[in-house]
Design an enzyme around this catalytic site. Structure first.
Site, PDB file in Angstrom:
ATOM      1  N   SER A  14       0.833  -1.197   0.000  1.00 54.73           N
ATOM      2  CA  SER A  14       0.000   0.000   0.000  1.00 54.73           C
ATOM      3  C   SER A  14       0.875   1.259   0.000  1.00 54.73           C
ATOM      4  CB  SER A  14      -0.963  -0.041   1.188  1.00 54.73           C
ATOM      5  OG  SER A  14      -1.942   0.959   1.090  1.00 54.73           O
ATOM      6  N   HIS A  60      -7.956  -4.559  -1.021  1.00 55.28           N
ATOM      7  CA  HIS A  60      -6.813  -3.833  -0.487  1.00 55.28           C
ATOM      8  C   HIS A  60      -6.528  -4.277   0.955  1.00 55.28           C
ATOM      9  CE1 HIS A  60      -4.110  -0.375  -1.057  1.00 55.28           C
ATOM     10  NE2 HIS A  60      -4.238  -0.185   0.245  1.00 55.28           N
ATOM     11  N   ASP A  84      -9.855  -3.577  -5.904  1.00 53.09           N
ATOM     12  CA  ASP A  84      -9.153  -2.539  -5.153  1.00 53.09           C
ATOM     13  C   ASP A  84      -9.187  -1.234  -5.949  1.00 53.09           C
ATOM     14  OD1 ASP A  84      -7.368  -0.960  -3.741  1.00 53.09           O
ATOM     15  OD2 ASP A  84      -5.694  -2.369  -3.874  1.00 53.09           O
TER      16      ASP A  84
END
Length: 315
Positions: A157, A279, A249
């Site tokens: 991320s 995610h 995502d």
């Protein structure tokens, strides 16, 4: 379409959601992330070394954690891992279990970096910490007890974005040892335009449009700066990459675009996508057991990348 395990998790989370209230504070988000990780991810497990570190940076020191499957090892690559959390949440506590898994899967030492978080430290504080930490590991400090002959930069991320940006920074001004590979999991790579996946998954997928806006409002990035939008920078000459995205995502298309741009730039690239996943899945290894299969494929690809033609595995 989410895979069945993910659909069940999303249904459960929706059933537990409370009614509308005021916007969360960063501290509330951090507390929530710690709790959700404890519930949804696997513990550290068997690991030979778990040592706290204090890494010097241009702004002071940042905490870090060394995790290794061996108490002693010869010269070889060292993994520098940057945790996710939207540049606002996450840290050593949330990611130590996953970092230990990285160490086990790759049989390499891992340094998990606790970079400064927004809003207390907005852009580019995290970027600076990420670069400084990598340079420190590359300098072979006695405190590390490990002698790096190369770096492997990785992150999930926000940490995936930091991985890319640090890889670019170390290409432009070399560290004491080279970066052998980059491993980015569902990174954000371009804040200057809107991608279809952001609209497709704007709601109902854990990370949504509202939470994305919250994180960036705290982080305050300069979207036209390559350190916030690395797709704006030159990718020529970067080390080999493994890119892993999630199929459900909002930042999926940014990861796809980065992988495609690497290929166009002539960078050896392995692209993988966890179909039907969402995610933050690296912190769902207990809640969504099939996550382990996606990660094993990515770790196998990274191992192949690291070994490369004519490279022997370090002892």
């Amino acid at each position: 379409m989410p895979r069945p395990e993910v659909a069940a998790l999303l249904s459960y989370l929706e059933s537990r959601a409370t009614g509308p209230g005021g916007p969360p504070t960063p501290q509330e988000m951090r507390t929530q992330m710690i709790a959700s990780t404890a519930a949804g991810d696997l513990p550290v497990g068997e690991i030979a070394v778990e040592q706290t570190l204090a890494i010097p940076t241009r702004a002071g020191t940042v905490p870090a954690l060394l995790l290794d499957t061996r108490t002693e090892r010869g010269e070889g690559p060292v993994v520098v891992w940057y945790h996710g959390g939207g540049f606002v949440t996450g840290g050593l506590e949330t990611h130590r279990g996953f970092a230990a898994e990285v160490a086990r899967q790759l049989d390499l030492p891992v340094v998990l970096v606790g970079y400064r978080l927004a809003p207390e430290h907005p852009f580019p504080a995290a970027v600076e910490d990420a670069e400084d930490a990598a340079r420190w590991v590359a300098s072979r400090p006695a405190d590390l007890g490990r002698t790096a002959d190369a770096l492997v930069l990785g992150g999930d991320s926000a940490g995936g974005t930091l991985t890319i940006v640090t890889t670019m920074a170390l290409r432009d001004r070399s560290a004491e040892v080279p970066v052998r590979a980059q491993f980015a999991i569902y990174p954000a790579t371009d804040l200057t335009r809107r991608y279809p996946s952001q609209d497709e998954f704007a709601t109902g997928r854990l990370l949504d449009e509202e939470s994305r806006r919250f994180y960036y409002a705290q982080y305050e990035p300069d979207i036209d700066d390559w350190r916030a939008s690395p797709l704006l920078g030159s990718l020529t000459g970067l080390p080999p990459a493994v890119i892993l995205t999630a199929g459900e995502d909002p930042v999926r298309d940014e990861g796809r675009a980065y992988a495609a741009a690497l290929v166009t730039a002539g960078v050896p690239t392995t692209f993988l996508e966890a179909a039907g996943h969402i995610h933050a899945f690296v912190l769902m290894r207990k809640a969504v057991p099939s996550t382990q299969d996606d990660l094993r494929q990515a770790f196998a690809a990274l191992t192949t990348t690291l070994e490369g033609p004519g490279r022997a595995r370090p002892l």
